[in-house]
Design a protein around this motif. Structure first.
Motif, short mmCIF file in Angstrom:
data_model
loop_
_atom_site.label_atom_id
_atom_site.label_comp_id
_atom_site.label_asym_id
_atom_site.label_seq_id
_atom_site.Cartn_x
_atom_site.Cartn_y
_atom_site.Cartn_z
N LEU A 70 36.31 35.74 44.30
CA LEU A 70 34.88 35.71 44.04
C LEU A 70 34.09 35.74 45.35
N ALA A 71 34.60 35.04 46.35
CA ALA A 71 33.95 35.06 47.67
C ALA A 71 34.04 36.45 48.29
N ALA A 72 35.17 37.11 48.11
CA ALA A 72 35.34 38.46 48.65
C ALA A 72 34.41 39.45 47.94
N LEU A 73 34.16 39.23 46.64
CA LEU A 73 33.30 40.12 45.86
C LEU A 73 31.91 40.27 46.44
N LEU A 74 31.40 39.19 47.04
CA LEU A 74 30.00 39.19 47.47
C LEU A 74 29.71 40.27 48.50
N GLN A 75 30.72 40.76 49.19
CA GLN A 75 30.49 41.83 50.16
C GLN A 75 30.14 43.13 49.47
N ALA A 76 30.75 43.40 48.30
CA ALA A 76 30.49 44.65 47.56
C ALA A 76 30.91 44.48 46.10
N PRO A 77 30.08 43.81 45.30
CA PRO A 77 30.48 43.49 43.92
C PRO A 77 30.88 44.70 43.08
N SER A 78 30.08 45.76 43.10
CA SER A 78 30.41 46.90 42.25
C SER A 78 31.64 47.65 42.74
N GLN A 79 31.86 47.66 44.06
CA GLN A 79 33.01 48.38 44.61
C GLN A 79 34.30 47.59 44.43
N TYR A 80 34.23 46.26 44.52
CA TYR A 80 35.43 45.44 44.49
C TYR A 80 35.79 44.91 43.10
N ASP A 81 34.99 45.24 42.10
CA ASP A 81 35.33 44.82 40.73
C ASP A 81 36.62 45.51 40.33
N TRP A 82 37.66 44.73 40.13
CA TRP A 82 39.00 45.27 39.91
C TRP A 82 39.08 46.20 38.71
N ALA A 83 38.25 45.96 37.70
CA ALA A 83 38.33 46.75 36.47
C ALA A 83 37.86 48.18 36.67
N VAL A 84 36.98 48.42 37.63
CA VAL A 84 36.43 49.76 37.81
C VAL A 84 36.69 50.32 39.20
N ALA A 85 37.38 49.56 40.05
CA ALA A 85 37.60 49.97 41.44
C ALA A 85 38.59 51.12 41.52
N SER A 86 38.35 52.02 42.46
CA SER A 86 39.30 53.09 42.76
C SER A 86 40.49 52.48 43.51
N PRO A 87 41.59 53.22 43.65
CA PRO A 87 42.72 52.68 44.43
C PRO A 87 42.31 52.25 45.83
N THR A 88 41.44 53.02 46.48
CA THR A 88 40.99 52.64 47.82
C THR A 88 40.19 51.35 47.79
N SER A 89 39.30 51.23 46.80
CA SER A 89 38.49 50.02 46.69
C SER A 89 39.35 48.80 46.35
#
Length: 776
Positions: free
Chosen positions: A238-257
């Protein structure tokens, strides 16, 4: 010689100095300046070290004085309490209300309810000196000011206190004024509040994605637990998410993200070990806590949630582009704070028809309780007006509350053979030639045998893709190869054009090619693309080569502010002749190719001219039909997604009614949905206005039967069982596109040549041993 003159003489090498001319007295007894004198004049006198130092000190004093004045004048404002937030209002294109969505998903919790180790994950992620600093990072703030002035955007550097001030007291807008106020208020807040209170405010006001504000909402959204039940591993994510919530959301993230998110998670935990907040032995035993699948927002069921999310995302992109927000996530937070009135381009009639077409042709036939595979089929579609760029209808999935991800905008599945028209467009635009030096046209012959070795300037290119069902076609024209979706032909054509040029033209037409490799395997559509993206590419072709960027939003207003939206229709990106030739060729796919069963012979067609292309990806994981009339472009995609794991899977056997191997092909359900929708909203029959001498619209690939003489019998009320494209004016000196016929008689198209016995239904089922899969 005086002592001074002797000293100067020694410095000049021991020579006696020439006598200086005496000053002759001038008027009023004042002397005149001596020629060659040593007095400082001009720029030398201006830039003495004393003056430079004095100017520097003066500027410093001025800056300090200005900051002191700013500190005295800028008060700590009232917080942006959730109670003050407003709803967003979303409207259809005709002004009727689609939805209201503004209830902020936030529940404030005391810091004592958050485990101490979880608290520290946020400090480790964002601001390791939080407990020692004065609330600001002067170096980072200065860098942010410079970047704002130069238009480079956010570069990080803010402390937890500054981020809390931005969240609670100010806004996400990217201006110098806001950054200066943030600096002053942060200093004051740090003096007035304890570090624990600031940290509590920070984790309770931050935006975590999934419409979750605050750690309690985030804990529920990602792990279905309350904040007091979070583990250190979950807290670190959750702390890591704050840098880029939409990019780091595991459900929709690309392999790179996903890789970036995992790296950020490791960074947080490693910092905790470094600060002595976590034992190294405990750290080594931790594994990444994969979040649970997202759930839709209550009240956003059916297609509503998909449309609202698409509108929010498009507005957020515009806010970032115009400098009103630092990042996409900051902009989304601004939008979801409420107070907006968003009018969408969605046409209510077309939207309803698209939903009904998907239900009647596919989703109403799926039964996951009887067949597991039926639960893995995810449909998505986008419909665009090519003349205006408006997205008039969008289908994101069967229900937003059951499947959170919008299938109309996702980019993680291969577009497969729907990419082939892009290759032809590049060939025509660049005036490309075959390996034998022959210009590439609709009539150019290519070797269509399965696994034909692609050649590049006399050398083997190391690429030999199979055709569907390993069918060998022998020498075929480009027109026939498009009709039958022959992989071997377009793999060679891509190399003939040059893959760099193919990808460049793809980008010009509207495909997001960032990070894509210009390799022959891309000729099979092995990259990722969305129905929204493909609809834009085909709309550009339909619009005679003028760029169309599909637009969901018609207008966006917030209080007294109106956001200026760009024109969806741009300039010419490929020549009209190239675009019209591709359109002409694509009419053959409908009338004599892989889409004929679902589109050509559809009783509701009534003679409407249609162009389009089917596509079926590796191992049947995606199936497409992107087609268009002169007035409407629609891209329909089906995606095999495991309902439990989210992994890409085959859709073979879906509905239990498919013939043969049970494959889901682009000419099946996608084309059927397309036809039911397009012909259902069609107001009148129209024909393409093409400036070309090539392709099936100019030289039909079928032969109509003789036209019967009119009779006196009453016309039948039964619709025709099939129809040929209507005639439209041909360019001067070119043959008519279709033979003339009486208005009361519609010819039935008959192929001039029988296809091979094992005619493929589409053209992209590559062997993984011959080239990269692209799905894994």
């Amino acid at each position: 010689m005086g002592r001074a003159e002797e000293r100067r003489a020694r410095q000049r090498g021991g020579h006696r100095a020439s006598p200086r001319p005496r000053r002759s007295p001038g008027p009023a007894g004042r002397g005149r300046a001596r020629p060659g004198g040593s007095g400082r004049t001009g720029t030398r006198a201006l830039f003495t070290w004393k003056r430079v130092l004095g100017t520097f000190l003066g500027l410093c004093l001025l800056g300090i004085g200005g900051f002191v004045l700013l500190y005295l004048l800028v008060p700590v404002p009232e917080g942006n309490a959730a109670a003050k937030l407003q709803s967003n209002v979303y409207k259809y294109g005709d002004g009727t209300v689609l939805a209201r969505d503004g209830e902020v998903n936030r529940e404030v919790v005391d810091l004592a309810e958050v485990p101490k180790d979880v608290q520290r994950t946020f400090v480790a992620a964002e601001n390791k000196t939080f407990y020692q600093d004065s609330g600001v990072d002067l170096k980072g703030t200065a860098r942010g000011l410079v970047n704002t002035l130069s238009g480079k955007g956010a570069q990080g550097g803010s402390t937890i206190t500054q981020q809390y001030v931005k969240n609670y007291y100010l806004s996400q807008e990217q201006t110098v004024t806001r950054k200066l106020r943030e600096l002053v208020i942060s200093l004051k807040v740090d003096r007035r509040m304890s570090k624990d209170d600031i940290l509590a405010g920070y984790i309770n006001t931050s935006y975590y994605g999934r419409n979750a504000y605050g750690i309690q909402a985030a804990a529920q959204a990602y792990y279905r637990v309350d904040a007091d039940e979070l583990t250190v591993e979950q807290g670190a994510y959750l702390a890591a998410l704050l840098q880029a919530p939409s990019q780091y959301d595991w459900a929709v993230a690309s392999p790179t993200s996903k890789e970036l998110a995992r790296n950020r998670w490791n960074y947080v935990l490693d910092n905790m070990v470094e600060e002595g907040w976590l034992a190294a032995s405990e750290r080594r035993g931790m594994t990444f806590p994969v979040p649970k699948a997202p759930q839709g927002t209550p009240g956003m069921g059916g297609q509503t949630g998909y449309l609202v999310d698409a509108a929010n995302a498009e507005l957020a992109r515009q806010l970032v582009a115009q400098g009103a927000a630092e990042s996409q996530d900051d902009a989304l937070a601004m939008v979801e704070h409420g107070g907006w009135t968003l009018t969408l381009n969605i046409d209510r009639k077309k939207q309803k028809q698209l939903e009904e077409a998907a239900e009647e042709q596919l989703t109403g036939k799926l039964d996951p309780e009887r067949r597991t595979v039926d639960g893995n089929v995810q449909p998505g579609a986008v419909s665009v007006d090519p003349g205006t760029g408006k997205v008039v209808a969008m289908y994101g999935g069967a229900d937003y509350l059951e499947h959170y991800r919008n299938n109309a905008t996702r980019r993680d599945y291969q577009p497969a053979s729907t990419f082939k028209p892009v290759i032809l467009a590049a060939a025509l635009e660049e005036g490309a030639e075959t390996q034998d030096g022959e210009p590439i046209t609709a009539e150019t012959l290519y070797d269509g045998d399965s696994r034909h070795q692609v050649m590049d300037d006399g050398r083997k290119a190391g690429f030999a893709p199979p055709n569907e069902d390993e069918v060998d076609y022998g020498d075929v024209t480009v027109q026939t190869a498009m009709n039958k979706s022959v992989n071997a032909v377009f793999a060679q054509m891509g190399v003939d054009v040059g893959m760099d040029e193919v990808m460049r033209v793809a980008g010009e037409l509207g495909m997001d090619t960032d990070g894509m490799q210009a390799v022959p395997a891309q000729t099979l559509g092995s990259m990722g693309a969305s129905p929204l993206e493909m609809a834009g590419i085909y709309a550009t072709l339909d619009n005679h080569g003028k760029k169309v960027t599909p637009a969901v939003l018609a207008s966006a207003e917030h209080k007294d502010t109106v956001v200026e939206l760009p024109d969806p229709v741009g300039g010419q990106v490929i020549s009209r002749e190239a675009a019209d030739t591709v359109t002409s060729v694509l009419t053959g796919v409908v009338d004599d190719g892989t889409a004929r069963a679902s589109v050509r012979d559809n009783p509701a067609r009534q003679g409407q001219q249609v162009a389009g292309k089917t596509g079926t990806s590796d191992f049947g994981r995606s199936a497409w039909f992107t087609g268009y009339t002169p007035d409407l472009v629609t891209s329909v995609g089906l995606f095999g997604e495991d309902a439990e794991t989210g992994r890409q899977v085959s859709m073979a056997g879906a509905t239990g009614t498919l013939p043969g191997k049970g494959r889901v092909n682009g000419g099946g359900f996608p084309a059927q949905i397309w036809a039911a929708y397009t012909f259902g909203v069609m107001d009148e029959v129209s024909a393409f206005d093409l400036e070309t001498t090539q392709g099936a619209a100019v030289r039909p690939t079928y032969t109509p039967p003789p036209v019967e003489e009119p009779t006196t019998e009453a016309p039948t009320s039964q619709p025709p069982t099939s129809s040929a494209p209507p005639a439209s004016p041909s360019p001067a000196g070119t043959p008519s596109r279709t033979p003339s016929r009486t208005p009361t008689q519609t010819p039935s198209p008959t192929p001039t040549a029988q296809p091979p016995t094992s005619t493929p239904t589409d053209g992209t089922s590559p062997d993984p041993s011959s080239f990269p899969d692209g799905d894994e």
